[in-house]
Scaffold this motif. Structure first.
Motif, short mmCIF file in Angstrom:
data_model
loop_
_atom_site.label_atom_id
_atom_site.label_comp_id
_atom_site.label_asym_id
_atom_site.label_seq_id
_atom_site.Cartn_x
_atom_site.Cartn_y
_atom_site.Cartn_z
N SER A 164 33.82 -32.24 0.27
CA SER A 164 33.67 -33.56 -0.67
C SER A 164 34.15 -33.48 -1.97
O SER A 164 34.16 -32.38 -2.48
CB SER A 164 32.08 -33.51 -0.39
N VAL A 173 30.58 -29.21 2.27
CA VAL A 173 29.12 -29.86 2.76
C VAL A 173 29.07 -29.65 4.38
O VAL A 173 29.77 -28.98 4.83
CB VAL A 173 29.37 -31.27 2.32
N THR A 190 29.83 -41.79 1.40
CA THR A 190 28.23 -41.71 1.97
C THR A 190 28.07 -42.47 3.19
O THR A 190 27.03 -42.38 3.69
CB THR A 190 27.27 -42.28 0.90
N TRP A 209 28.54 -40.24 9.60
CA TRP A 209 28.20 -39.44 8.30
C TRP A 209 27.26 -40.43 7.51
O TRP A 209 27.60 -41.65 7.18
CB TRP A 209 29.46 -39.02 7.67
N GLY A 211 25.98 -39.54 4.46
CA GLY A 211 26.07 -38.82 2.97
C GLY A 211 25.57 -37.40 3.03
O GLY A 211 25.98 -36.79 2.07
N SER A 212 24.93 -36.94 4.09
CA SER A 212 24.53 -35.60 4.16
C SER A 212 24.51 -34.94 5.50
O SER A 212 24.51 -33.53 5.47
CB SER A 212 22.97 -35.56 3.46
N ALA A 213 24.85 -35.71 6.53
CA ALA A 213 24.70 -35.00 7.78
C ALA A 213 25.58 -35.80 8.89
O ALA A 213 25.71 -37.03 8.55
CB ALA A 213 23.25 -34.76 8.41
#
Length: 606
Positions: A164, A173, A190, A209, A211-213
């Motif tokens: 990222s 990430v 995100t 996606w 933003g985190s997973a």
């Protein structure tokens, strides 16, 4: 004198030009300006009328050449600092970053960590990646981007590593679930999506996606590599072209839950620029294998144009003609045509997918023989697929699923009813949690592999039970108003259609995610039929006695259209109101294909 049957407009408009078809399904590809340096596997970003293309393979080597597009002409501008290909790009024509890729020579894997930034005039080297990588997917903007998966030395080793970019530095990430290369991606920092590629063989897998997973979602209809994409979030985008491994013109639209085939490219283009971050209504395809200079532009009708709607009538004052638009002008004149025969066939089958990528599961011949068969259809021929874990007939499933992502449930085994469910990922069937109520009798089904609805069936007696599947568990919901078996089901988990069934009945019900509502009946009551499409746009075909009757549903009423060539009941079927398949029904293995579109008709008066 012309009868205006099937045209439901209540007024005739007076216009100086015809209305236009709007929406993604009406989008078309047209020739754009040729770029100056022939290349394949360049990196691209932007949209119409402002895009950038850089790097790629040109002849025997990679190039540093950069070109800008103004909607009609490509212009050469300042080069990259280093020659590179199979890299990524994020941003637009005035603010972009060129990420990773391979350095010369073209033969072998010579991945780099280098990153360059474009300010509209010049390229500047900025902070390197943590891992040297090529053939990944890039999306985002100049100051907030992702570089996803791809290949790392040595050889063609695929990785699931993701980095990222925050405008200053690169950070590792969450990794993707399926390591791959030569895929494509679209979206933002995100909210993005990756699809297809090699892992190490060709895959149709799609991951979203947030933003985190990364989360696995519905597969594309046509697995491919080295293709183009366009979109600015994970719920709205296009993929197009690429290799299957032979070149393809296929274009697919993603609405956040399902992939829909839309109008094809004019030219099959492989090894495209690595994804223009345009939109689903404005995209470019360029930098293809050859290398070539071909550019194609995808556009949809302007939103300020008068949109064609089913049932509309108007008088065109320019051409002095009276016209109408509707399914009565298109679907009613379509006919069923012969397709490739099944290998086994049988009665009481389940179907899912599209007319060119379909799957049939289970079936039976007589009361004592149930099949574990699955068969896959490619638009012309059926091939044997992997066996189910539980042989069964009179089953149901995710009728809006795909050939490589579907779920089946319920049914009859040789001794009795089953409640268990299975999912198919394109290669194997996996047992899932059982439904709450075991039953047979061809219950209705709707939805996709991880968000499905099953309803009706026979224990005995016939029941109205409705159950929802969320990918891990079943939940009992409100029953059908009319308990029945051997019915047709179509649509989605939150917007389904239940039609016909035991009695026989012509009853039709609509599901809104909470409850069922009775609406207008079929013209011909029957059971053992198939429904295909959505709860506002569907076909119903076949059924007892047997019959070949086919009816079209426009969301409020049923219209008789052309019959199947072979009358049959307890058949298999799949598809939509404009592209459906009818197959099986013992003792036949015959397949029929229904292909139709809405059309404009010019009427004469006297």
């Amino acid at each position: 004198m012309t009868t205006l049957k099937g045209i439901k407009g209540d007024q005739i408009r007076y216009l100086d030009q015809d209305p236009v078809v709007q929406g993604i399904t009406s989008g078309t590809w047209a020739s754009g300006g040729s770029y100056n340096t022939p290349r394949s596997s360049g990196a691209a970003s932007g949209d119409i009328p402002s895009a950038i293309l850089a790097g790629g393979e040109s002849g025997a080597d990679y190039t540093a050449n950069t070109e800008l597009y103004n909607g009609s002409v490509w212009t050469e501008v300042n080069n990259l600092n280093a020659q590179r290909g199979i890299a990524g790009m994020a941003g637009n024509s005035t603010a972009a970053i060129f990420i990773g890729g391979d350095s010369p020579p073209v033969s072998g894997v010579t991945a780099t960590t280098a990153v360059e930034s474009w300010d509209g005039t010049n390229w500047t080297e900025i902070a390197d990646l943590n891992v040297a990588k090529a053939q990944g997917a890039a999306f985002g903007i100049q100051t907030a981007a992702l570089w996803v998966s791809g290949e790392v030395p040595p050889g063609n080793t695929v990785t699931n590593q993701v980095e990222s970019w925050n405008g200053t530095s690169w950070t590792e990430v969450a990794e993707v679930n399926t390591a791959r290369r030569a895929m494509s991606g679209f979206g933002s920092y995100t909210s993005g999506l990756i699809s297809g590629g090699l892992s190490p063989s060709l895959v149709a897998n799609v991951e979203s996606w947030n933003g985190s997973a990364w989360t696995e979602t519905t597969d594309v209809n046509t697995a491919r590599l080295n293709f183009g994409s366009s979109g600015n979030n994970n719920t709205d985008g296009l993929i197009y072209g690429g290799g299957t491994p032979s070149g393809t013109v296929n274009t697919e639209y993603w609405n956040g839950s399902v992939w829909t085939e839309v109008n094809n490219l004019a030219t099959a283009i492989q090894r495209l620029g690595s994804g223009f971050q345009g939109t689903s209504s404005s995209a470019l395809a360029s930098s293809g294998q050859g290398p070539s200079t071909v550019t194609e532009e995808w556009t949809t009708a302007p939103t300020n144009s008068l949109a064609l709607q089913e049932g509309m009538m108007w008088f065109n004052s320019t051409s002095q003609t009276l016209k109408g638009y509707g399914l009565a002008a298109g679907i009613s004149v379509a006919t069923w045509a012969s397709g490739g025969n099944m290998n086994t066939g049988g009665n009481q089958l389940s179907g899912a997918g599209t007319q060119t990528a379909g799957i049939s599961s289970g079936g039976e011949v007589g009361p004592s023989t149930t099949y574990a068969n699955s068969e896959l259809y490619n638009g012309s021929a059926w091939t044997a697929g992997p066996a189910l874990n539980t042989p069964r007939a009179q089953l149901t499933g995710s009728t809006s699923g795909t050939q490589t992502a579907t779920m089946i449930a319920l049914g009859r085994t040789a001794p009795g009813n089953v409640a268990n469910a299975e999912s198919f990922d394109g290669s194997v069937w996996t047992n899932l949690t059982s439904a709450n109520t075991a039953r047979r009798g061809n219950p209705g089904g709707a939805g996709i592999q991880t968000a499905s609805l099953v309803f009706g069936g026979n224990i005995p007696p016939a029941v109205g039970n409705t159950e929802s599947w969320d990918g891990s568990a079943w939940t009992e919901l409100n029953d059908l108003n009319t308990a029945r078996s051997d019915l047709g089901g179509a649509g989605l988990q939150t917007a389904a259609l239940a039609v016909g069934g035991s009695g026989p009945t012509g009853n039709t019900e609509i599901w809104n995610g909470t409850s069922w509502t009775e609406v207008n009946n079929l013209n011909t009551a029957r059971q053992g039929l198939i429904a295909a499409g959505t709860n506002t746009d569907a076909l119903a075909f076949g059924g007892n006695a047997p019959v070949g009757n086919t009816e079209y549903w426009n969301g409020s009423s049923w219209t008789e259209v052309n019959d199947l060539a072979t009358p049959r009941s307890n058949l298999g079927g799949l598809g939509s109101s404009t592209a459906a398949l009818a197959f099986g029904a013992s003792p036949t293995t015959i397949t029929e294909e229904w292909t139709a579109t809405a059309a404009v008709t010019t009427f004469t008066t006297s």
